[in-house]
Design an enzyme around this catalytic site. Structure first.
Site, PDB file in Angstrom:
ATOM      1  N   ASN A  97     -19.086  -1.534 -12.294  1.00 16.82           N
ATOM      2  CA  ASN A  97     -18.776   0.024 -12.369  1.00 16.82           C
ATOM      3  C   ASN A  97     -19.571   0.697 -12.736  1.00 16.82           C
ATOM      4  O   ASN A  97     -20.173   0.624 -13.829  1.00 16.82           O
ATOM      5  CB  ASN A  97     -17.437   0.012 -13.374  1.00 16.82           C
ATOM      6  CG  ASN A  97     -16.954   1.295 -13.565  1.00 16.82           C
ATOM      7  OD1 ASN A  97     -17.101   2.241 -12.649  1.00 16.82           O
ATOM      8  ND2 ASN A  97     -16.463   1.578 -14.819  1.00 16.82           N
ATOM      9  N   TYR A 118     -62.625  32.134 -31.068  1.00 14.92           N
ATOM     10  CA  TYR A 118     -61.366  32.273 -31.400  1.00 14.92           C
ATOM     11  C   TYR A 118     -61.033  33.793 -31.327  1.00 14.92           C
ATOM     12  O   TYR A 118     -61.570  34.814 -31.936  1.00 14.92           O
ATOM     13  CB  TYR A 118     -61.181  31.978 -32.939  1.00 14.92           C
ATOM     14  CG  TYR A 118     -59.463  32.366 -33.235  1.00 14.92           C
ATOM     15  CD1 TYR A 118     -58.475  31.561 -32.400  1.00 14.92           C
ATOM     16  CD2 TYR A 118     -59.279  33.147 -34.310  1.00 14.92           C
ATOM     17  CE1 TYR A 118     -57.237  32.143 -32.782  1.00 14.92           C
ATOM     18  CE2 TYR A 118     -57.932  33.659 -34.661  1.00 14.92           C
ATOM     19  CZ  TYR A 118     -57.115  33.147 -33.634  1.00 14.92           C
ATOM     20  OH  TYR A 118     -55.774  33.455 -33.863  1.00 14.92           O
ATOM     21  N   ALA A 154     -18.520  12.529 -25.296  1.00 19.28           N
ATOM     22  CA  ALA A 154     -18.130  12.929 -26.713  1.00 19.28           C
ATOM     23  C   ALA A 154     -18.795  11.736 -27.417  1.00 19.28           C
ATOM     24  O   ALA A 154     -18.610  11.709 -28.808  1.00 19.28           O
ATOM     25  CB  ALA A 154     -16.635  12.987 -26.801  1.00 19.28           C
ATOM     26  N   ALA A 171     -70.855  33.423 -27.424  1.00 22.25           N
ATOM     27  CA  ALA A 171     -70.811  32.332 -27.962  1.00 22.25           C
ATOM     28  C   ALA A 171     -70.440  32.328 -29.629  1.00 22.25           C
ATOM     29  O   ALA A 171     -71.146  33.243 -30.435  1.00 22.25           O
ATOM     30  CB  ALA A 171     -71.626  31.175 -27.777  1.00 22.25           C
ATOM     31  N   GLY A 231     -18.706  -2.905 -16.688  1.00 24.66           N
ATOM     32  CA  GLY A 231     -17.361  -3.470 -16.034  1.00 24.66           C
ATOM     33  C   GLY A 231     -17.489  -3.968 -14.899  1.00 24.66           C
ATOM     34  O   GLY A 231     -18.208  -3.500 -13.974  1.00 24.66           O
ATOM     35  N   ARG A 239     -26.175   3.279 -30.117  1.00 24.98           N
ATOM     36  CA  ARG A 239     -27.169   2.443 -29.976  1.00 24.98           C
ATOM     37  C   ARG A 239     -28.572   3.134 -29.825  1.00 24.98           C
ATOM     38  O   ARG A 239     -29.528   2.572 -29.606  1.00 24.98           O
ATOM     39  CB  ARG A 239     -26.809   1.610 -28.534  1.00 24.98           C
ATOM     40  CG  ARG A 239     -25.848   0.518 -28.777  1.00 24.98           C
ATOM     41  CD  ARG A 239     -25.136   0.068 -27.687  1.00 24.98           C
ATOM     42  NE  ARG A 239     -24.485   0.633 -26.878  1.00 24.98           N
ATOM     43  CZ  ARG A 239     -23.625   0.719 -25.699  1.00 24.98           C
ATOM     44  NH1 ARG A 239     -24.104  -0.514 -25.127  1.00 24.98           N
ATOM     45  NH2 ARG A 239     -22.535   1.367 -25.312  1.00 24.98           N
TER      46      ARG A 239
HETATM   47  C1  UD1 Z   1     -18.621   2.423 -19.176  1.00 27.03           C
HETATM   48  C2  UD1 Z   1     -17.409   1.760 -18.601  1.00 27.03           C
HETATM   49  C3  UD1 Z   1     -18.058   0.532 -17.812  1.00 27.03           C
HETATM   50  C4  UD1 Z   1     -19.233   0.965 -16.921  1.00 27.03           C
HETATM   51  C5  UD1 Z   1     -20.257   1.777 -17.884  1.00 27.03           C
HETATM   52  C6  UD1 Z   1     -21.489   2.436 -16.814  1.00 27.03           C
HETATM   53  C7  UD1 Z   1     -15.496   2.324 -19.690  1.00 27.03           C
HETATM   54  C8  UD1 Z   1     -14.079   1.731 -20.639  1.00 27.03           C
HETATM   55  N1  UD1 Z   1     -16.481   1.599 -19.403  1.00 27.03           N
HETATM   56  O1  UD1 Z   1     -19.111   1.499 -20.232  1.00 27.03           O
HETATM   57  O2  UD1 Z   1     -16.960   0.198 -16.908  1.00 27.03           O
HETATM   58  O3  UD1 Z   1     -19.810  -0.210 -16.174  1.00 27.03           O
HETATM   59  O4  UD1 Z   1     -19.794   3.022 -18.283  1.00 27.03           O
HETATM   60  O5  UD1 Z   1     -22.297   3.223 -17.507  1.00 27.03           O
HETATM   61  O6  UD1 Z   1     -15.277   3.423 -19.139  1.00 27.03           O
HETATM   62  N2  UD1 Z   1     -17.379   8.673 -24.101  1.00 27.03           N
HETATM   63  C9  UD1 Z   1     -16.480   9.726 -24.595  1.00 27.03           C
HETATM   64  N3  UD1 Z   1     -15.486   9.280 -25.499  1.00 27.03           N
HETATM   65  C10 UD1 Z   1     -15.356   8.169 -25.964  1.00 27.03           C
HETATM   66  C11 UD1 Z   1     -16.131   7.047 -25.380  1.00 27.03           C
HETATM   67  C12 UD1 Z   1     -16.899   7.470 -24.659  1.00 27.03           C
HETATM   68  O7  UD1 Z   1     -16.931  10.866 -24.288  1.00 27.03           O
HETATM   69  O8  UD1 Z   1     -14.219   7.999 -26.722  1.00 27.03           O
HETATM   70  C13 UD1 Z   1     -18.401   9.040 -23.077  1.00 27.03           C
HETATM   71  C14 UD1 Z   1     -19.719   8.663 -23.875  1.00 27.03           C
HETATM   72  O9  UD1 Z   1     -20.248   9.667 -24.545  1.00 27.03           O
HETATM   73  C15 UD1 Z   1     -20.478   8.231 -22.415  1.00 27.03           C
HETATM   74  C16 UD1 Z   1     -19.350   7.776 -21.660  1.00 27.03           C
HETATM   75  O10 UD1 Z   1     -18.406   8.259 -22.005  1.00 27.03           O
HETATM   76  O11 UD1 Z   1     -21.107   9.484 -21.976  1.00 27.03           O
HETATM   77  C17 UD1 Z   1     -19.393   6.263 -21.267  1.00 27.03           C
HETATM   78  O12 UD1 Z   1     -19.313   5.715 -22.682  1.00 27.03           O
HETATM   79  P1  UD1 Z   1     -19.957   4.373 -23.101  1.00 27.03           P
HETATM   80  O13 UD1 Z   1     -19.658   4.048 -24.398  1.00 27.03           O
HETATM   81  O14 UD1 Z   1     -21.319   4.675 -22.749  1.00 27.03           O
HETATM   82  O15 UD1 Z   1     -19.313   3.402 -22.079  1.00 27.03           O
HETATM   83  P2  UD1 Z   1     -19.869   1.903 -21.476  1.00 27.03           P
HETATM   84  O16 UD1 Z   1     -19.829   0.932 -22.642  1.00 27.03           O
HETATM   85  O17 UD1 Z   1     -21.408   2.308 -21.052  1.00 27.03           O
HETATM   86 MG    MG Z   2     -22.702   3.894 -21.247  1.00 22.64          MG
END
Ligand code: UD1
Ligand code: MG
Length: 477
Positions: A178, A374, A13, A388, A149, A18
């Site tokens: 993570n 063509y 979502a 040709a 994380g 970025r």
């Molecule tokens: C997240 C993890 C982090 C991990 C990393 C690995 C958390 C808090 N952090 O960080 O520990 O090391 O992934 O890639 O989970 N998304 C939603 N709704 C939201 C926010 C995010 O659906 O409100 C979805 C994003 O679309 C994405 C995924 O969750 O597909 C991860 O979100 P992102 O913002 O990329 O988290 P990271 O900062 O990468």
């Molecule tokens: Mg991410």
């Protein structure tokens, strides 16, 4: 749905800020397939009974893409209208799985990490089922510092995850991070999600806080995964890195299946391409895209681009040929520099040479167009020969019209066939003819002006020129 089949939630979502893009992050493509589709495909291959995508940002567009690829409703959707973190995202999916029992294993995947293997999802599911805490996650050691994380351990057990933005300098030194993939018993998930608090640097509900709850039950299990498999995509540099890894995997798989690549590093084969037959030979700088299939023994030489094409066995596609939405038969000789545009059908044993363009054209078995032509909205009968410089004039500025060239016809060089028009079976069209009327079977059509030879003309012309030059005054010369 059997108990062994995991129930899979995919978090997708987020805004993807970025990426700096109008396209939702999860619809950006790796090897021609949207990020989210990779994750769904892997989940299904792991035997997922049900897949729920959690969508928010531009959810209509993302849902339409899922429906188009997997069938309407094949992937369930839960909406997270406001993005308040990964924990909140999963909270938003709970109503969609309200009827599932507490002992069911839920796998939570991240929509921006496409290369997760189905075996790993199965492993994660089994580890959660076996874990006393009822939870498992994937850990990884990135090759360079990443804002992931950090996994904090206490007495050998996973104590908690500290997000990069909340971590102390000391915690940031932890290498173990993570990866963002989890499996957890639904009962624990329901209870622990309800207890989440947004008391962190981002003011979000972190899914990663579930790990601290699992610690109280004995600690979540962590499974180490190679970074290349779990790398998340946050910007376009990450996207390019994952693309390289995806290409390496795809090419290796095809080479192991019997395809020769002279330069795999410059060979671009989309994820949905296949099958490629045995003894297919692919030279450098070739791109094979979309849902292309290639039969045994086909050669695809330097610089060719095939998009949504089927090629039957033993065909030879010479350098720099471009084919789109075209069906090619077997033992066809094509190129260099042939261009088959959408709707072309090139049957067995056809020869299509350099700078020949086809569009919605059916070249029947054994027909030839070897140079500079063509052929649009045309059907070319068996063993017909196209000289040709032949052009089908298929467009009058408003409509498109059909040219029919029947079997065995011979079209002389530099002819125009003004459609709609038919050249009958075994007929000849003289070189330089503009065909505007149907040509009956077995006849000759010729429209060019009769040739006149004026004898001695060239000599007389040169003499006259010479005289003119002599008569000019020296200062004019
Ligand atoms: C997240 C993890 C982090 C991990 C990393 C690995 C958390 C808090 N952090 O960080 O520990 O090391 O992934 O890639 O989970 N998304 C939603 N709704 C939201 C926010 C995010 O659906 O409100 C979805 C994003 O679309 C994405 C995924 O969750 O597909 C991860 O979100 P992102 O913002 O990329 O988290 P990271 O900062 O990468
Ligand atoms: Mg991410």
């Amino acid at each position: 749905m059997s108990r062994q089949q995991p129930l899979v939630l995919i978090m997708a979502a987020g805004l993807g800020t970025r990426m700096k893009s109008d396209t939702p992050k999860v619809l950006h493509k790796v090897a021609g397939r949207p990020l989210l589709h990779w994750v769904v495909t892997s989940a299904k291959a792991a035997g997922a009974g049900r897949v729920v995508a959690i969508l928010g940002h531009k959810h209509e567009v993302v849902k339409a893409a899922l429906d188009a690829s997997f069938g309407a409703g094949a992937v369930d959707v839960a909406l997270q209208t406001e993005q308040r973190g990964t924990g909140h995202a999963v909270q938003c999916a709970l109503p969609a799985i309200a009827n599932e029992p507490d002992d069911r294993i839920v796998v939570i995947l991240t929509g921006d990490a496409p290369l997760i293997a189905s075996e790993r999802i199965a492993e994660l599911t089994a580890a959660a089922a076996a874990s006393p805490a009822g939870m498992a996650l994937l850990s990884t050691i990135p090759p360079r510092p990443m804002p992931y994380g950090r996994l904090v351990r206490e007495g050998g057990k996973l104590q908690k995850i500290v997000e990069h933005s909340d971590a102390t300098e000391e915690q940031r030194k932890i290498l173990d991070t993570n990866a963002g993939f989890y499996a957890i018993k639904l009962g624990h998930l329901r209870k622990d999600l309800a207890a989440l608090r947004a008391d962190n640097a981002k003011g979000e509900l972190y899914l990663t806080d579930l790990v601290a709850h699992a610690y109280e039950r004995g600690g979540a299990t962590s499974i180490d995964a190679p970074f290349t498999e779990v790398a998340g995509i946050n910007d376009r540099v990450d996207l390019a890195g994952v693309e390289v890894e995806a290409r390496r995997r795809i090419n290796e798989a095809w080479m192991r299946a019997g395809v020769t690549m002279t330069d795999p590093a410059s060979t671009f084969i989309d994820a949905d391409v296949g099958p490629l037959g045995k003894d297919v030979w692919i030279a450098a700088n070739v791109a094979i895209r979309g849902k292309t299939t290639v039969g045994d023994g086909v050669r695809i030489d330097l610089g060719c681009v095939l998009t949504d094409v089927t090629v039957a066995a033993d065909t030879n596609i010479k350098p720099y040929s471009i084919l789109t939405e075209t069906a090619v038969g077997s033992k066809v000789q094509m190129g260099p520099f042939s261009h088959c545009r959408p709707g072309s059908r090139i049957d067995d044993d056809v020869h299509l040479g350099n700078f020949v363009e086809t569009k919605k054209t059916h070249m029947m078995a054994g027909s030839k167009a070897n140079h500079l032509a063509y052929l649009g909205d045309a059907s070319v009968g068996q063993k017909a020969n196209i000289g040709a410089g032949t052009i089908t004039c298929n467009y009058d500025g408003v409509g498109k019209y059909q040219t029919t060239i029947e079997a065995g016809a011979f079209i002389g060089s530099d002819s125009q066939l003004v459609a709609p028009v038919t050249v009958g079976r075994d007929s000849y069209v003289g070189a330089g003819t503009t065909v505007t009327k149907d040509v009956p079977r077995g006849s000759l059509a010729i429209t060019r002006v009769k040739q006149v030879n004026v004898e001695g003309w060239a000599d007389r012309f040169r003499e006259a020129q010479a005289k003119k030059r002599q008569q000019k005054k020296p200062e004019e010369q």
